[in-house]
Motif scaffolding. Structure first.
Motif, short mmCIF file in Angstrom:
data_model
loop_
_atom_site.label_atom_id
_atom_site.label_comp_id
_atom_site.label_asym_id
_atom_site.label_seq_id
_atom_site.Cartn_x
_atom_site.Cartn_y
_atom_site.Cartn_z
N GLY A 41 -9.29 4.48 -7.67
CA GLY A 41 -7.87 4.80 -7.76
C GLY A 41 -7.03 3.74 -7.09
N TRP A 42 -5.80 3.57 -7.55
CA TRP A 42 -4.83 2.60 -7.03
C TRP A 42 -5.39 1.18 -7.03
CZ3 TRP A 42 -5.66 6.79 -3.44
CH2 TRP A 42 -4.79 7.85 -3.64
N TRP A 61 -8.24 -4.26 -1.32
CA TRP A 61 -6.91 -3.76 -1.65
C TRP A 61 -6.30 -4.68 -2.70
CZ3 TRP A 61 -3.98 -2.34 3.48
CH2 TRP A 61 -4.78 -1.50 4.26
#
Length: 95
Positions: A41-42, A61
């Motif tokens: 996710g993300w 990230w």
């Protein structure tokens, strides 16, 4: 997938300051080929990381079309890493 690269340690000064190493563009392209199979996710990508003798698990990230590796304070202390140091990073992504 295993990747190895060198990168400069930089600091993000937000509400919770954190230190990162940016993944170089070529390695980001390799990661992008498998990202949809491993992200949770993300755009976060779970990885095992090694710098020096220290190993830990974290997630890459997404940032500005690439990825960054977050460096925990415990890792920086264990390896005597400071801001602007160049470090050798080994990433393992289970595909």
């Amino acid at each position: 997938m295993e990747l190895e690269f060198d990168g400069r340690v930089w600091e993000w000064r937000g509400p919770a300051p954190y230190h990162f190493v940016s993944v170089p563009e070529d390695e980001c392209e390799e990661i992008a080929l498998t990202a949809s199979a491993v992200t949770y996710g993300w755009g976060m990508i779970p990885v095992a990381v090694a710098i020096g003798e220290t190993r830990w698990t974290t997630s890459l990230w997404p940032k500005d079309g690439g990825y960054v590796v977050p460096l925990k304070d415990a890792v920086r202390r264990a390896e005597a890493i400071t801001l602007d140091d160049i470090v050798s990073v080994r990433l393992t992504i289970d595909v």
